[in-house]
Design a protein around this motif. Structure first.
Motif, mmCIF file in Angstrom:
data_model
loop_
_atom_site.group_PDB
_atom_site.id
_atom_site.type_symbol
_atom_site.label_atom_id
_atom_site.label_comp_id
_atom_site.label_asym_id
_atom_site.label_seq_id
_atom_site.Cartn_x
_atom_site.Cartn_y
_atom_site.Cartn_z
ATOM 1 N N VAL A 146 12.345 35.440 39.161
ATOM 2 C CA VAL A 146 11.692 34.146 39.346
ATOM 3 C C VAL A 146 10.189 34.343 39.536
ATOM 4 N N GLN A 147 9.813 35.427 40.208
ATOM 5 C CA GLN A 147 8.384 35.697 40.361
ATOM 6 C C GLN A 147 7.721 35.961 39.015
ATOM 7 N N ARG A 148 8.414 36.627 38.112
ATOM 8 C CA ARG A 148 7.870 36.830 36.759
ATOM 9 C C ARG A 148 7.670 35.492 36.052
ATOM 10 N N ALA A 149 8.601 34.552 36.261
ATOM 11 C CA ALA A 149 8.445 33.232 35.660
ATOM 12 C C ALA A 149 7.206 32.530 36.204
ATOM 13 N N LEU A 150 6.932 32.738 37.478
ATOM 14 C CA LEU A 150 5.717 32.180 38.073
ATOM 15 C C LEU A 150 4.474 32.725 37.381
ATOM 16 N N ARG A 151 4.458 34.028 37.118
ATOM 17 C CA ARG A 151 3.291 34.616 36.458
ATOM 18 C C ARG A 151 3.186 34.161 35.005
ATOM 19 N N MET A 152 4.308 33.893 34.353
ATOM 20 C CA MET A 152 4.282 33.320 33.010
ATOM 21 C C MET A 152 3.637 31.938 33.049
ATOM 22 N N ALA A 153 3.967 31.162 34.074
ATOM 23 C CA ALA A 153 3.347 29.845 34.230
ATOM 24 C C ALA A 153 1.840 29.981 34.394
ATOM 25 N N ASP A 154 1.396 30.980 35.140
ATOM 26 C CA ASP A 154 -0.043 31.203 35.309
ATOM 27 C C ASP A 154 -0.718 31.482 33.972
ATOM 28 N N ALA B 138 1.665 18.639 34.460
ATOM 29 C CA ALA B 138 3.080 18.990 34.290
ATOM 30 C C ALA B 138 3.272 20.501 34.371
ATOM 31 N N LEU B 139 2.352 21.254 33.764
ATOM 32 C CA LEU B 139 2.408 22.708 33.880
ATOM 33 C C LEU B 139 2.210 23.150 35.324
ATOM 34 N N ALA B 140 1.293 22.486 36.027
ATOM 35 C CA ALA B 140 1.048 22.823 37.425
ATOM 36 C C ALA B 140 2.272 22.531 38.287
ATOM 37 N N VAL B 141 2.949 21.406 38.009
ATOM 38 C CA VAL B 141 4.169 21.067 38.753
ATOM 39 C C VAL B 141 5.242 22.127 38.526
ATOM 40 N N TYR B 142 5.390 22.563 37.282
ATOM 41 C CA TYR B 142 6.343 23.628 36.969
ATOM 42 C C TYR B 142 6.015 24.887 37.764
ATOM 43 N N ARG B 143 4.752 25.246 37.770
ATOM 44 C CA ARG B 143 4.323 26.458 38.467
ATOM 45 C C ARG B 143 4.567 26.349 39.974
ATOM 46 N N GLU B 144 4.191 25.225 40.542
ATOM 47 C CA GLU B 144 4.309 25.083 41.991
ATOM 48 C C GLU B 144 5.750 24.884 42.432
ATOM 49 N N THR B 145 6.598 24.354 41.555
ATOM 50 C CA THR B 145 8.021 24.267 41.878
ATOM 51 C C THR B 145 8.611 25.664 42.041
ATOM 52 N N ASN C 202 6.845 28.364 42.753
ATOM 53 C CA ASN C 202 6.185 28.920 43.927
ATOM 54 C C ASN C 202 6.854 28.440 45.216
ATOM 55 N N ALA C 203 7.197 27.158 45.265
ATOM 56 C CA ALA C 203 7.823 26.593 46.454
ATOM 57 C C ALA C 203 9.184 27.217 46.720
ATOM 58 N N HIS C 204 9.968 27.416 45.667
ATOM 59 C CA HIS C 204 11.286 28.031 45.851
ATOM 60 C C HIS C 204 11.170 29.468 46.345
ATOM 61 N N LEU C 205 10.230 30.223 45.789
ATOM 62 C CA LEU C 205 10.039 31.591 46.246
ATOM 63 C C LEU C 205 9.604 31.629 47.701
ATOM 64 N N THR C 206 8.624 30.820 48.032
ATOM 65 C CA THR C 206 8.089 30.812 49.392
ATOM 66 C C THR C 206 9.143 30.365 50.396
#
Length: 494
Positions: free
Chosen positions: A293-301, A328-335, A337-341
């Motif tokens: 999931v962290q890799r997916a976060l970096r893909m969003a970045d 919308a991309l930011a929401v995807y990224r922060e969603t 991020n929120a789950h990881l945190t």
């Protein structure tokens, strides 16, 4: 002691049998298809030795006084997970891209089996001892560890006994030295790893309590009888100037053939007992999903950065429709991020006393990251514009006869000259449109397990009882309604 990059490279120069495009590879560390990704893995080792990153990538073990890799450390506290997350971010920032199969994402599968020591003890106490020893070996010997799961499968409407028995990896013989296994597995990075945790993919064993297909073990990837037959690589298909990601971060997938391979008894983690195999399938990703999931976060970045640079170049950033797509991309990224945190903040104690990320939050985060990825990639394509699929190659920009035309039509202003514009468009094309991009998207959708299994993991780990208890009270249901709790309960927080 933690290894250097050169020590890692030396460890895989073991005359292992590796094939790619019909060619037997002599030295995998210098072969053009493998060298870039092997250099990345070596770089990760070296980051643990450099003064600027040593304390991020490694820690001092209190028992031995030696430095070990953060990624392989058993997670016991929230800080351990914060440290792991920071180490992965440090690697991605350093290499300027995303790699998945580098070891930290697979060691967690062995931690899941470590949590099942009681199950293993019921089967055979030797197996519980073996998993504990291998986890400590990973800590102190610092191998590049991968995980072999997927079988060629054959005809899945039939049990393996009714077709070629080698369609699924299985035990063909027991000896005093160990078990002999035959079959095949698919595994990313196996050809340039040190060892793999091999286990079955069967989820339903029916009434069978014992099976020769219910076997899990740690295997040296250079062992006699192992053949690595690799898919064609993306490296070298086109110049790195045009495909900067394909040429640097291609993680080669391998069909690993086990041709009567001896697995010493000390490397066998479970054998024959389907209960142990069922346990590992049901808990396999309770730790490793975090890394994915962290890799997916970096893909969003990467998608946000590529898209935002493109709209800023062309002056479209202030348009509402563009801002909505970026949001919308930011929401995807922060969603994500929120789950990881939150999964760290509400971590749960595992059966062996480790700290698991909150399972419900982690698995729901994985579903969000994976199911929304195709749509987010397409959104990023829209923002990058059609030029990512029509721009000529770097050779056209460099040609003295036609280069002036490229400069004319690709220079936007004094801040965005043609060379930077070309680089950004090439990056966006490789990130979103190339063969490599399509491969990575498919890989993300199956590599941990298929999407239906992601939802099954959510179903098994989501706590439905609070909602049922709430409705029971709100609706005034009688106490005859059984299997519910009258009041919502809190998860056990470590």
């Amino acid at each position: 002691m933690i290894r250097t990059g050169e020590e890692y490279k030396a460890s895989i120069r073991d005359n292992r049998e590796v094939w790619i495009d019909g060619e037997r590879v002599k030295d995998i560390t210098i072969h053009p298809s493998f060298k870039p990704i092997i250099d990345v893995r070596a770089r990760i080792y070296d980051l643990a030795h450099e003064a600027a990153t040593r304390d991020v990538m490694s820690y001092v073990d209190v028992a031995t006084g030696e430095r070990n890799a953060i990624g392989l450390k058993l997670p016991r506290t929230q800080q351990d997970w914060h440290d792991k997350r920071r180490a992965v971010d440090t690697v991605m920032d350093d290499i300027g891209g995303i790699v998945t199969r580098v070891g930290d994402e697979t060691i967690g599968e062995m931690w899941s089996l470590y949590d099942g020591k009681d199950v293993l003890n019921e089967v055979d106490p030797r197996f519980a001892e073996n998993i504990e020893r291998h986890i400590h070996k990973a800590l102190y010997a610092d191998p590049f560890h991968v995980s072999a799961n997927t079988d060629p499968k054959g005809d899945r409407s039939k049990p393996p006994q009714e077709q070629d028995p080698d369609s699924l990896l299985h035990v063909v013989k027991e000896t005093d030295a160990g078990i002999i296994v035959r079959g095949a597995k698919y595994e990313t990075a196996a050809a340039y790893s040190n060892q793999a945790f091999v286990k079955p993919t069967i989820a339903n064993w029916g009434e069978a309590k014992l099976s020769d297909y219910a076997v899990g073990f740690v295997c040296d990837m250079g062992a006699p009888g192992i053949k690595h037959i690799c898919r064609s690589g993306f490296v070298g298909r086109a110049p790195i100037e045009d495909y900067p990601l394909s040429n640097r971060f291609d993680e080669i997938d391998t069909l690993v053939i086990f041709d009567n391979v001896l697995i010493p008894w000390e490397d066998v983690l479970f054998y024959q007992h389907t209960r142990a195999a069922t346990f590992i399938r049901s808990t396999l990703h309770r730790y490793s999903a975090f890394a994915w999931v962290q890799r997916a976060l970096r893909m969003a970045d990467l998608m946000i950065g590529a898209a935002l640079f493109n709209v800023r170049q062309t002056g479209l950033e202030k348009q509402q429709a563009v801002q909505e797509k970026l949001a919308a991309l930011a929401v995807y990224r922060e969603t994500i991020n929120a789950h990881l945190t939150a999964s760290i903040a509400t971590g749960e104690s595992s059966p062996s006393g480790l700290l698991m990320p909150n399972q419900s939050l982690l698995y729901t985060g994985r579903v969000q990251a994976c199911t929304q990825l195709p749509a987010m990639m397409h959104l990023a394509r829209e923002l990058c514009g059609g030029q990512i699929c029509v721009t000529p190659s770097a050779a056209s920009f460099d040609n003295p006869e036609i280069g002036k035309w490229m400069d004319k039509y690709y220079s936007i202003n004094e801040n965005w000259i043609s060379d930077d514009r070309r680089k950004l468009l090439a990056f966006g094309r490789d990130l979103l449109n190339s063969d490599y991009a399509g491969h990575r998207l498919t890989f993300q959708l199956f590599a941990q397990s298929p999407p239906f299994a992601h939802l099954n993991a959510v179903y098994r780990n989501f706590d439905f009882k609070p909602a049922l208890g709430y409705v029971k009270k709100a609706a005034g249901l009688s106490d005859r309604v059984t299997g519910l709790q009258a009041e919502p309960r809190l998860r056990k927080i470590a």
